[in-house]
Structures are given as C-alpha cells and as structure tokens.
Design an enzyme around this catalytic site. Structure first.
Site, PDB file in Angstrom:
ATOM      1  N   HIS A 138      25.309 -36.739 -39.767  1.00 30.00           N
ATOM      2  CA  HIS A 138      25.942 -35.657 -40.244  1.00 30.00           C
ATOM      3  C   HIS A 138      27.504 -36.106 -40.831  1.00 30.00           C
ATOM      4  O   HIS A 138      28.596 -35.855 -40.084  1.00 30.00           O
ATOM      5  CB  HIS A 138      26.408 -34.546 -39.250  1.00 30.00           C
ATOM      6  CG  HIS A 138      24.997 -34.111 -38.860  1.00 30.00           C
ATOM      7  ND1 HIS A 138      24.269 -33.034 -39.221  1.00 30.00           N
ATOM      8  CD2 HIS A 138      24.219 -34.295 -37.431  1.00 30.00           C
ATOM      9  CE1 HIS A 138      23.466 -32.670 -38.625  1.00 30.00           C
ATOM     10  NE2 HIS A 138      23.329 -33.522 -37.570  1.00 30.00           N
ATOM     11  N   GLY A 148      28.822 -28.983 -36.532  1.00 27.12           N
ATOM     12  CA  GLY A 148      29.204 -28.306 -35.401  1.00 27.12           C
ATOM     13  C   GLY A 148      29.816 -26.876 -35.782  1.00 27.12           C
ATOM     14  O   GLY A 148      29.483 -26.310 -36.934  1.00 27.12           O
ATOM     15  N   GLY A 149      30.879 -26.421 -34.953  1.00 23.86           N
ATOM     16  CA  GLY A 149      31.312 -25.116 -35.358  1.00 23.86           C
ATOM     17  C   GLY A 149      30.893 -24.192 -34.427  1.00 23.86           C
ATOM     18  O   GLY A 149      31.100 -22.757 -34.574  1.00 23.86           O
ATOM     19  N   TYR A 167      19.677 -25.835 -41.311  1.00 23.45           N
ATOM     20  CA  TYR A 167      19.095 -25.130 -40.320  1.00 23.45           C
ATOM     21  C   TYR A 167      18.058 -24.153 -40.670  1.00 23.45           C
ATOM     22  O   TYR A 167      17.075 -23.743 -40.219  1.00 23.45           O
ATOM     23  CB  TYR A 167      19.843 -24.635 -38.910  1.00 23.45           C
ATOM     24  CG  TYR A 167      19.989 -25.459 -38.029  1.00 23.45           C
ATOM     25  CD1 TYR A 167      20.386 -26.837 -37.957  1.00 23.45           C
ATOM     26  CD2 TYR A 167      20.549 -24.886 -36.656  1.00 23.45           C
ATOM     27  CE1 TYR A 167      20.725 -27.438 -37.068  1.00 23.45           C
ATOM     28  CE2 TYR A 167      20.914 -25.773 -35.455  1.00 23.45           C
ATOM     29  CZ  TYR A 167      20.789 -27.178 -35.830  1.00 23.45           C
ATOM     30  OH  TYR A 167      21.417 -27.946 -34.661  1.00 23.45           O
ATOM     31  N   HIS A 203      14.601 -29.863 -36.540  1.00 25.18           N
ATOM     32  CA  HIS A 203      15.537 -29.708 -35.393  1.00 25.18           C
ATOM     33  C   HIS A 203      14.691 -28.924 -34.346  1.00 25.18           C
ATOM     34  O   HIS A 203      14.662 -27.736 -34.629  1.00 25.18           O
ATOM     35  CB  HIS A 203      16.903 -28.975 -35.595  1.00 25.18           C
ATOM     36  CG  HIS A 203      17.469 -28.576 -34.512  1.00 25.18           C
ATOM     37  ND1 HIS A 203      18.372 -29.148 -34.045  1.00 25.18           N
ATOM     38  CD2 HIS A 203      17.304 -27.324 -33.738  1.00 25.18           C
ATOM     39  CE1 HIS A 203      19.038 -28.705 -32.766  1.00 25.18           C
ATOM     40  NE2 HIS A 203      18.376 -27.394 -32.785  1.00 25.18           N
ATOM     41  N   HIS A 247      14.892 -34.892 -31.848  1.00 29.61           N
ATOM     42  CA  HIS A 247      15.316 -34.436 -30.596  1.00 29.61           C
ATOM     43  C   HIS A 247      14.287 -34.427 -29.763  1.00 29.61           C
ATOM     44  O   HIS A 247      14.017 -33.476 -28.824  1.00 29.61           O
ATOM     45  CB  HIS A 247      16.188 -32.884 -30.422  1.00 29.61           C
ATOM     46  CG  HIS A 247      17.420 -32.941 -31.552  1.00 29.61           C
ATOM     47  ND1 HIS A 247      18.076 -33.853 -31.774  1.00 29.61           N
ATOM     48  CD2 HIS A 247      17.697 -31.725 -32.292  1.00 29.61           C
ATOM     49  CE1 HIS A 247      18.848 -33.515 -32.829  1.00 29.61           C
ATOM     50  NE2 HIS A 247      18.412 -32.216 -33.017  1.00 29.61           N
ATOM     51  N   ARG A 250      14.128 -34.067 -25.922  1.00 30.48           N
ATOM     52  CA  ARG A 250      14.611 -33.119 -25.290  1.00 30.48           C
ATOM     53  C   ARG A 250      14.042 -32.814 -23.978  1.00 30.48           C
ATOM     54  O   ARG A 250      14.707 -32.484 -22.787  1.00 30.48           O
ATOM     55  CB  ARG A 250      14.323 -31.655 -25.965  1.00 30.48           C
ATOM     56  CG  ARG A 250      15.607 -30.776 -25.772  1.00 30.48           C
ATOM     57  CD  ARG A 250      15.612 -29.767 -26.678  1.00 30.48           C
ATOM     58  NE  ARG A 250      16.365 -29.769 -28.097  1.00 30.48           N
ATOM     59  CZ  ARG A 250      17.594 -29.600 -28.144  1.00 30.48           C
ATOM     60  NH1 ARG A 250      18.304 -29.648 -27.192  1.00 30.48           N
ATOM     61  NH2 ARG A 250      18.072 -29.733 -29.745  1.00 30.48           N
ATOM     62  N   ASP A 270      22.399 -38.627 -34.721  1.00 27.69           N
ATOM     63  CA  ASP A 270      22.709 -37.487 -34.755  1.00 27.69           C
ATOM     64  C   ASP A 270      24.444 -37.481 -34.940  1.00 27.69           C
ATOM     65  O   ASP A 270      25.277 -36.667 -34.597  1.00 27.69           O
ATOM     66  CB  ASP A 270      22.441 -36.406 -33.720  1.00 27.69           C
ATOM     67  CG  ASP A 270      22.206 -34.932 -33.936  1.00 27.69           C
ATOM     68  OD1 ASP A 270      22.516 -34.442 -34.893  1.00 27.69           O
ATOM     69  OD2 ASP A 270      22.014 -34.188 -33.139  1.00 27.69           O
ATOM     70  N   SER A 318      28.048 -31.684 -33.594  1.00 33.42           N
ATOM     71  CA  SER A 318      28.636 -31.353 -32.331  1.00 33.42           C
ATOM     72  C   SER A 318      27.582 -31.416 -31.216  1.00 33.42           C
ATOM     73  O   SER A 318      26.205 -31.337 -31.742  1.00 33.42           O
ATOM     74  CB  SER A 318      29.400 -30.192 -32.263  1.00 33.42           C
ATOM     75  OG  SER A 318      28.233 -29.021 -32.686  1.00 33.42           O
TER      76      SER A 318
END
Ligand code: ZN
Length: 385
Positions: free
Chosen positions: A64, A69-70, A131, A196, A225, A228, A281, A285
């Site tokens: 990224h 994030g955020g 996303y 994702h 991911h 996970r 990644d 965030s």
C-alpha cells in the site's frame, strides 16, 4: 558503469554454485564461474561477495505505497512508503494497491506514487480497484484500465468474507475476473484479481461458486491473507490444485498465523511450490477486531516483513532456500508476467540481493542495476528519505 560481483553463491532461485556476475545498465550482462575485466580496458567497479548468497530481488505483490487504513477514523490513515522502506528490505519490485478506502485514496494518487518510486529506481506496478465491487477504476472499466494504463496489471484487493467488503456475489466476482482476464489477454498482461479474504466464515466459498458458474480459470484469482486460519489455508491449498495461486501475508498481526510457518504448512499439505507467494501488506493498517467486529488495536504493515519471513521459513521451518525464494520473488513474477523479474540469468533485470550465508541477513541490494544498499545500510535515499 559496469559492476562485477565476484565469488557469489548464486541462487537463481535454483542453486547455481559459485559465480561472477557482471551488471551493465539495468541488466545482468554475464554470469560465469570466472569473469575478469582486468585486461579489457573498461571502467568498472568490483565487489567481492566472498561466498555470500546472491538471490533475485524480492517482489512484494501487495504493498500500500500511498498508505492505507483509516478504519479507526482519519487519524488512523497510514503514511506513504519511502524508497528505503523497500530497498533495505531487499524488495526491488512492488505491486501497489488501494485497500478499504477508495474515497480519500485514489488511483491517480497510486499511479503518481508508483511513478515516483519508479523514478527513484524501483520497479512498480499497480492494480486497479480497491475493496469494492463494482470496482473503482480510472477509465470506468476494469478491462480498459488494464489495457490502456501501462502500470496496471490486474485488480486488487477485492474484499470477500469480510465485514468491510461490499458483499459481492459470485456472479459479480466472476464478471470482474472475466473483465480482468480479457483485459490482460489484450494487453499481454496477467489480469489477476487479488482477493482480500477476511475472517468471515464463508472464506473462499464465493471463489468456488464463481469458478463453478463461469469459465474463468482458477489462476485469475489470487487470495491474500490465506494464512488467516488453518481452515482458510487448507481451502486455498485445495483450490491451488485447480491452478490458483495463494498469497501469505508476512506482516505480523494477531489476526494472522505466522507466514513462514504457513508456507511450511502449505508445502507439507502438498501445494505446488510455484503457486504460493508472500506479500508484506506494507503500509496497510493492521486492525485488530474483537468478536463484535469492534476495532480494538491497530498496527502498520512493514515491507521488511517479507525478508523476516524468508529467514524464518529457511532457518526455523526447514523450507529450502529455493522454495522460499520462489515464494518471495519467482512465483509473483511468473504469475503476473513481469518481464525480466524473479530469476537471475543473463538478460534479466539486475535486481539482486546479497545475503549472509548463515543468517540470511541483507548485506547489499541492487535495483535495476543500481546499488541501493551496502553493508546493510541504504546508500541511495529517496527524495524525502
Ligand atoms: Zn487485505
């Protein structure tokens, strides 16, 4: 200026024994057991590797670079990546994506940042999208973005099985993959769709459905991911038998299993070693959510996590060095059809990492022929560090 690296143990990623490697411009010009320019009259610099390992520059397939994030409000937006974040980690190629936020983070910004890091010496490609489905694009169409925008090679990172996703159905997902595939075909690119995968119980079921209802090949999908949970890793390994590649996230967060251990686990489950990649990644965030989907913690992904995962895989989890190098370089180059990347051979790009043979610590890094790191420290810095 020509550069001659003497006495390196080359892993291309296959072991190639002791070699001398000649770099000129941005490429590897020659690789032989003995090379000498002493009587050539040419101006050149010589580096004695003294038995150190020389391996392909790492390729980070999910970074990224503009920050991400955020999820905890505007103060949790992460900062931009700088040149040395990548070079000191041995990463010479970045594949850049937006994430959760495609409102305040935009594709023009992503392309501009990619252009900046490329001008500073790295190789950077981008994904269209974020996303969301319908996919946020530059031109209005996934297919047009991939055909018309040089740096765009696919779509990322569409969120599935996640409370932050746009809740796409299997048909919508298959349609995105079909558009990316055709765009890729027409542009001579991979047209991959990186997914994702969140912590939702449906895991990769939607991919299985999309494959069942369409003729899109499994290799267009690339879930990240995948470490996970043990169940997700198993499902990804199973789907890899149909040609899908799976990606392990190396940045450490309590939401994921250790990537190095997961690589060993996937190989133990019989995954084709050419169908696993590792990404950082970086600068995402890394939010920690509790059972009620409330944000309870926040960290930022580090590009350097890829190198740590390589060390752990080889030194602690008995993964062979060639297989670990495939996961951090060769496989992403092959899957994404990145010319000149992922292998050390004459005519390939001079993206090189020199590693200590015992600890695998990074000694030196070259990106497109330019030495960026020497004795473990950056010798070239970006415009702002
Ligand atoms: Zn993600």
């Amino acid at each position: 200026m020509l550069q001659l690296i003497k006495n390196a143990q080359v892993y291309s990623p296959e072991p190639s024994g002791q070699q001398d490697v000649l770099i000129g411009g941005e490429q590897i010009l020659a690789m032989e057991s003995t090379l000498s320019l002493q009587t050539s009259g040419l101006d050149y610099a010589e580096v004695d590797a003294n038995g150190a390992l020389l391996v392909p520059g790492f390729i980070d397939p999910l970074a990224h670079i503009t920050g991400g994030g955020g999820e905890g409000g505007c103060h949790t937006r992460t900062p931009e990546m700088q040149l040395t974040d990548a070079t000191t980690a041995g990463v010479t190629t970045l594949l850049a994506a937006l994430g959760t936020d495609a409102t305040t983070r935009t594709l023009p910004d992503l392309l501009a940042k990619a252009g900046g890091l490329s001008a500073e010496g790295l190789t950077v490609y981008c994904y269209t999208g974020s996303y969301e489905v319908p996919v946020r694009t530059l031109t209005g169409q996934v297919r047009d973005d991939i055909i018309l925008v040089d740096k765009m090679i696919g779509v990322a990172e569409l969120a599935i099985a996640d409370h932050r996703s746009s809740v796409p159905d299997a048909r919508a997902l298959a349609q995105v993959a079909a558009a990316a595939r055709v765009g890729g075909m027409l542009a001579g690119k991979a047209g991959v769709v990186m997914l994702h995968v969140g912590s939702g119980a449906s895991r990769l079921d939607i991919v299985e459905e999309a494959l069942a209802l369409s003729d899109v090949p499994a290799r267009q999908f690339w879930p990240t991911h995948a470490n996970r949970s043990p169940e997700l890793l198993q499902q990804a390994v199973k789907l890899s038998q149909q040609g899908m590649c799976l990606d392990l996230t190396t940045s450490e967060t309590p939401m994921l299993m250790n990537a190095a251990e997961s690589l060993a686990e996937a190989l133990g489950l019989g995954v084709n070693p050419e169908r696993v990649t590792m990404s950082s990644d970086g600068h995402a965030s890394l939010p920690v959510f509790n059972d009620r989907r409330e944000l309870v913690g926040l960290k930022m992904g580090q590009v350097s996590a890829i190198h740590r995962a390589l060390q752990q895989a080889v030194l602690e989890h008995q993964v062979s060095l060639p297989q670990a190098l495939q996961a951090v370089s060769t496989n992403a180059a092959q899957l994404c059809r990145l010319p000149g990347k992922g292998r050390l051979a004459v005519g390939q790009d001079a993206d090189l990492v020199m590693l200590d043979p015992t600890t695998l610590a990074i000694d030196s890094v070259w990106a497109r022929g330019q030495q960026m790191v020497r004795d473990g420290a950056a010798v070239v810095t970006g415009t702002f560090g």
